[in-house]
Scaffold this motif. Sequence first.
Motif, PDB file in Angstrom:
ATOM      1  N   ASN A  81       9.142  21.853 -30.117  1.00 31.75           N
ATOM      2  CA  ASN A  81       8.447  21.042 -31.468  1.00 31.75           C
ATOM      3  C   ASN A  81       9.702  21.338 -32.768  1.00 31.75           C
ATOM      4  O   ASN A  81      10.729  21.523 -32.706  1.00 31.75           O
ATOM      5  N   ALA A  82       9.455  20.479 -33.746  1.00 29.24           N
ATOM      6  CA  ALA A  82      10.687  20.611 -34.726  1.00 29.24           C
ATOM      7  C   ALA A  82      11.349  22.123 -35.055  1.00 29.24           C
ATOM      8  O   ALA A  82      12.065  22.384 -35.640  1.00 29.24           O
ATOM      9  N   TYR A  83       9.971  22.845 -34.848  1.00 31.43           N
ATOM     10  CA  TYR A  83      10.558  24.519 -35.184  1.00 31.43           C
ATOM     11  C   TYR A  83      10.703  25.254 -33.731  1.00 31.43           C
ATOM     12  O   TYR A  83      11.458  26.610 -33.685  1.00 31.43           O
ATOM     13  N   LEU A  84      11.627  23.938 -32.662  1.00 25.29           N
ATOM     14  CA  LEU A  84      12.320  24.685 -31.294  1.00 25.29           C
ATOM     15  C   LEU A  84      11.340  25.638 -30.742  1.00 25.29           C
ATOM     16  O   LEU A  84      11.355  26.374 -29.750  1.00 25.29           O
ATOM     17  N   GLU A  85       9.958  25.263 -30.962  1.00 21.70           N
ATOM     18  CA  GLU A  85       8.429  26.038 -30.162  1.00 21.70           C
ATOM     19  C   GLU A  85       8.823  25.232 -29.062  1.00 21.70           C
ATOM     20  O   GLU A  85       8.266  24.166 -28.809  1.00 21.70           O
ATOM     21  N   THR A  86       7.829  26.092 -28.153  1.00 25.66           N
ATOM     22  CA  THR A  86       7.620  24.786 -26.796  1.00 25.66           C
ATOM     23  C   THR A  86       6.042  24.850 -27.053  1.00 25.66           C
ATOM     24  O   THR A  86       5.500  25.240 -27.551  1.00 25.66           O
ATOM     25  N   LEU A  87       5.420  24.638 -25.224  1.00 26.07           N
ATOM     26  CA  LEU A  87       4.711  24.765 -25.300  1.00 26.07           C
ATOM     27  C   LEU A  87       3.188  25.980 -25.745  1.00 26.07           C
ATOM     28  O   LEU A  87       2.470  25.907 -27.078  1.00 26.07           O
ATOM     29  N   TYR A  88       4.448  26.816 -25.829  1.00 22.05           N
ATOM     30  CA  TYR A  88       3.401  28.583 -26.548  1.00 22.05           C
ATOM     31  C   TYR A  88       4.419  29.018 -27.855  1.00 22.05           C
ATOM     32  O   TYR A  88       5.888  28.475 -27.557  1.00 22.05           O
ATOM     33  N   PRO A  89       3.616  29.275 -28.872  1.00 18.62           N
ATOM     34  CA  PRO A  89       4.768  28.704 -30.192  1.00 18.62           C
ATOM     35  C   PRO A  89       5.739  30.172 -30.125  1.00 18.62           C
ATOM     36  O   PRO A  89       5.612  30.151 -30.976  1.00 18.62           O
ATOM     37  N   ASN A  90       4.885  31.018 -29.284  1.00 19.53           N
ATOM     38  CA  ASN A  90       5.537  32.405 -29.469  1.00 19.53           C
ATOM     39  C   ASN A  90       7.616  32.055 -28.421  1.00 19.53           C
ATOM     40  O   ASN A  90       7.737  32.975 -28.762  1.00 19.53           O
ATOM     41  N   ILE A  91       7.548  31.411 -27.860  1.00 18.45           N
ATOM     42  CA  ILE A  91       9.148  30.952 -27.068  1.00 18.45           C
ATOM     43  C   ILE A  91       8.898  29.721 -27.328  1.00 18.45           C
ATOM     44  O   ILE A  91       8.504  28.492 -27.609  1.00 18.45           O
ATOM     45  N   TYR A  92      10.103  30.629 -27.926  1.00 19.49           N
ATOM     46  CA  TYR A  92      11.959  28.887 -28.779  1.00 19.49           C
ATOM     47  C   TYR A  92      12.485  29.011 -27.490  1.00 19.49           C
ATOM     48  O   TYR A  92      12.717  29.312 -26.362  1.00 19.49           O
ATOM     49  N   ALA A  93      13.451  27.823 -27.193  1.00 20.59           N
ATOM     50  CA  ALA A  93      14.569  27.379 -26.994  1.00 20.59           C
ATOM     51  C   ALA A  93      15.390  26.807 -27.890  1.00 20.59           C
ATOM     52  O   ALA A  93      15.087  26.249 -28.735  1.00 20.59           O
ATOM     53  N   VAL A  94      16.480  26.757 -26.980  1.00 19.78           N
ATOM     54  CA  VAL A  94      17.554  26.965 -28.118  1.00 19.78           C
ATOM     55  C   VAL A  94      18.859  26.042 -27.036  1.00 19.78           C
ATOM     56  O   VAL A  94      18.830  26.653 -25.889  1.00 19.78           O
ATOM     57  N   GLY A  95      20.050  25.259 -27.764  1.00 16.46           N
ATOM     58  CA  GLY A  95      21.384  25.166 -26.545  1.00 16.46           C
ATOM     59  C   GLY A  95      21.175  24.074 -25.870  1.00 16.46           C
ATOM     60  O   GLY A  95      20.382  22.950 -26.213  1.00 16.46           O
ATOM     61  N   ASP A  96      21.314  23.789 -25.401  1.00 14.22           N
ATOM     62  CA  ASP A  96      21.292  22.378 -23.897  1.00 14.22           C
ATOM     63  C   ASP A  96      19.946  22.850 -23.404  1.00 14.22           C
ATOM     64  O   ASP A  96      20.104  21.955 -22.808  1.00 14.22           O
ATOM     65  N   VAL A  97      19.303  23.581 -23.215  1.00 14.66           N
ATOM     66  CA  VAL A  97      17.737  23.614 -22.226  1.00 14.66           C
ATOM     67  C   VAL A  97      17.349  22.495 -23.451  1.00 14.66           C
ATOM     68  O   VAL A  97      16.456  22.809 -22.939  1.00 14.66           O
ATOM     69  N   ALA A  98      17.588  22.746 -24.072  1.00 17.55           N
ATOM     70  CA  ALA A  98      16.948  22.587 -25.853  1.00 17.55           C
ATOM     71  C   ALA A  98      17.214  21.060 -25.811  1.00 17.55           C
ATOM     72  O   ALA A  98      16.189  19.769 -26.847  1.00 17.55           O
ATOM     73  N   GLY A  99      18.297  20.845 -26.170  1.00 13.69           N
ATOM     74  CA  GLY A  99      18.842  19.606 -26.210  1.00 13.69           C
ATOM     75  C   GLY A  99      18.067  19.183 -28.711  1.00 13.69           C
ATOM     76  O   GLY A  99      18.777  20.528 -28.468  1.00 13.69           O
ATOM     77  N   PRO A 100      18.759  18.243 -28.553  1.00 16.08           N
ATOM     78  CA  PRO A 100      19.247  16.697 -28.117  1.00 16.08           C
ATOM     79  C   PRO A 100      20.711  16.884 -27.959  1.00 16.08           C
ATOM     80  O   PRO A 100      20.668  15.967 -27.799  1.00 16.08           O
ATOM     81  N   TYR A 101      21.280  17.747 -28.591  1.00 16.33           N
ATOM     82  CA  TYR A 101      23.209  17.995 -28.418  1.00 16.33           C
ATOM     83  C   TYR A 101      23.546  18.474 -27.366  1.00 16.33           C
ATOM     84  O   TYR A 101      22.733  20.106 -27.447  1.00 16.33           O
ATOM     85  N   GLN A 102      24.442  18.644 -26.883  1.00 12.84           N
ATOM     86  CA  GLN A 102      24.751  20.011 -25.680  1.00 12.84           C
ATOM     87  C   GLN A 102      26.380  20.604 -26.474  1.00 12.84           C
ATOM     88  O   GLN A 102      27.405  19.987 -26.128  1.00 12.84           O
ATOM     89  N   PHE A 103      26.442  21.258 -27.599  1.00 12.06           N
ATOM     90  CA  PHE A 103      27.804  21.717 -28.084  1.00 12.06           C
ATOM     91  C   PHE A 103      27.229  22.817 -28.470  1.00 12.06           C
ATOM     92  O   PHE A 103      26.233  23.242 -28.620  1.00 12.06           O
ATOM     93  N   THR A 104      28.382  23.378 -28.536  1.00  8.04           N
ATOM     94  CA  THR A 104      28.285  25.378 -28.484  1.00  8.04           C
ATOM     95  C   THR A 104      28.068  25.405 -29.905  1.00  8.04           C
ATOM     96  O   THR A 104      26.904  26.423 -30.544  1.00  8.04           O
ATOM     97  N   HIS A 105      28.436  24.598 -30.694  1.00  4.90           N
ATOM     98  CA  HIS A 105      28.115  25.016 -32.799  1.00  4.90           C
ATOM     99  C   HIS A 105      26.501  24.361 -32.343  1.00  4.90           C
ATOM    100  O   HIS A 105      25.777  25.175 -33.761  1.00  4.90           O
ATOM    101  N   THR A 106      25.664  23.143 -32.144  1.00  6.85           N
ATOM    102  CA  THR A 106      24.526  23.538 -32.389  1.00  6.85           C
ATOM    103  C   THR A 106      23.960  23.950 -31.789  1.00  6.85           C
ATOM    104  O   THR A 106      22.422  24.782 -32.347  1.00  6.85           O
ATOM    105  N   ALA A 107      23.973  24.604 -31.083  1.00  7.07           N
ATOM    106  CA  ALA A 107      23.449  26.087 -29.592  1.00  7.07           C
ATOM    107  C   ALA A 107      23.174  27.040 -31.119  1.00  7.07           C
ATOM    108  O   ALA A 107      21.897  28.031 -31.297  1.00  7.07           O
TER     109      ALA A 107
END
Length: 716
Positions: A530-556
């Motif tokens: 979601n907008a807060y980078l939470e996955t299905l579980y609100p305590n589990i987050y995803a960042v970088g290439d695994v989350a998208g939408p950009y595959q750049f080091t600086h966006t990770a």
Amino acid sequence: MKKLLILAVIAAVAIAFFILDLHHWLTLDGLKSGLEQFEYWRSQAPLLTAGGFFLLYIIVTALSLPGAAVMTLAGGALFGLGQGLLLVSFASTIGATLAFLVSRYLLQNWVQSRFGNRLDAINRGIERDGAFYLFTLRLVPAFPFFLINLLMGLTPIRAWTFYWVSQVGMLAGTLVYVNAGTQIAQLESLSGILSPDLLISFALLGLFPLLAKKLIGWIQRRRVYGRWQKPARFDRNLIVIGAGAGGLVSAYIAAAVKAKVTLVEAHKMGGDCLNYGCVPSKALIKSARVAHQMRQAERYGLDVTAPRFSFRAVMARIQTVIHKVEPHDSIERYTGLGVEVLQGHATLIDPWTVEIRLHEGETRRLTARSIILATGASPVVPPLPGLDETGYVTSDTLWDKFAERDTPPEHLVVLGGGPIGCELSQCFARLGSKVTQVVRGERLMTREDTEVAELVQASLQDEGVDVLTNHATLRAKQRDGCNYLICDHQGQEVELPFDELLIAVGRQPRLTGYGLETLGIETHRTLTTNAYLETLYPNIYAVGDVAGPYQFTHTAAHQAWYAAVNALFGQFKRFRADYRVIPWTTFTDPEVARVGLSEQEAIERGVAHEITRYALDELDRAITESEPKGFVKVLTEPGKDRILGACIVGEHAGELLAEFVLAMKHGLGLNKILGTIHTYPTWAEANKYAAGEWKKAHAPEAALKWLERYHAWRRG
């Protein structure tokens, strides 16, 4: 014809509604002024009045006319809490379902056929969790209900599901509004405004959205965490899986605020960027650039020299560069910062527990309140027949495979026309390889404007790269000891010989082997957040290439700040990840750097814009360095200096872009750039001159004519 007829009827009713001034009765003033008349009707014909109100409510809701909220208050005012709630609850749901069915009949097929590919993810979500999504929207009245009716009609949700979820979901809000209506009916004087019942009713009306939001959160937590047993205490505040850019920044932030954090890495610290991507590729680009400059020495008044080098030494230099950068991302550094670093493979056992198979053979289980997934991405390898026979390299594996070569590949085929493919094609061509670049589409670098791609392609071709567009790869094969890539070009099979095949068609997130399937976390192209980078579980987050939408080091790294802060302090304040100003650079020669909208995107999205260009062959610094190739292009709002996007093609484009990134981030326009002193002679002056071109195009011609007359008058 049937659809047109229905549209005509709806339009006619809506027009009549406003022409006859019926909407006046569906306002709060209209309600108050008409209460006595309604009370009279109800006393004379209670069933007829109730039936008329019920039917009118259905019509207003079905046609999405304004006034449903006032009619809900009227239900309480006219019929009291019990009967009013019964009438409004069923009338609103029936009307909403009719609006839903009309929307589905008129528009669903057209919308799905027109935007089907873009709606795949939404359709899957609706088919799986449509009832819950709808219930959430119904419970929180911040989103207009009439829009929910119309938009849901465009999705695959079943009509019966839509009806009963709406009936249940709207009940609480309807109760609050009807109850408030009963108090309005009892208001006989100004002193009644201060009555406890009325104050409580309107307090509930204001607090309901907040209470509903809390209830939704509680329901969602029960729904996703229901089958798991939450630990009574936790070993860590945060566990970060993956030590690339996103993981390192997440762990750094957690340690900086004194949280207890564990960072788990299965392979090399620094991730893809340090070991296979940004660092080694830029080191190779520099070596190839020097070799190219030696061949082009006459441009600088020097004698042309054919570069003599050992390719093994070039590759050794790349490893030296990596080793020099490694301390920035090392275990020792992060341990010193207060991060526990474990080398092993992490698997999620439940939403709070991570099992780590350490490289030494030991297995550990740790619990944490929050977990951040920063597992990165790996090169996509298409399932081409014959690849196992001929062999291939990717942007990850070429560094090790080529390390022992004394010479670069004699004939390299590069599959892919994106940034990685273009950068490496140019590098190896400059180092002496015969390079053929194979592209499935009509041109290179499809995310950039056509003129940008054409300039890059011309540069590659000038340096000997054979760029083959519209070539769809079919298979690879060996024949008589030689390797061939077979492509389809306009219906004809083409054989391309190669010594080495470099596959650079994109990267895919690393999603398997981490226990995500066990937890039910979706793993399509990227993790759904979601907008807060939470996955299905609100305590589990995803960042970088695994989350998208950009595959750049600086966006990770950018995402890591949001994920870490939300994970550690989200109970007080959560922050939405901000993607409004994302820059990127392709390090070909000329470089291509961009931020914001491109001209191509602005046209596709129908965004009104103006274009300002400044050619680098007019820049003094570019002339002194014999590097006049390229331009600065800026998109602005029509008639205004607000920057919508900027694209720079040329020497040092990535460095020059930073000024536009800063301007867009902080809302500064071209006038501010024009008014900023830039050192002479520098490349950065190109930005100022581009701003000057905009100013020149928007000069106040009428005022200038009057100034001309003024100066003539002053001369006598």
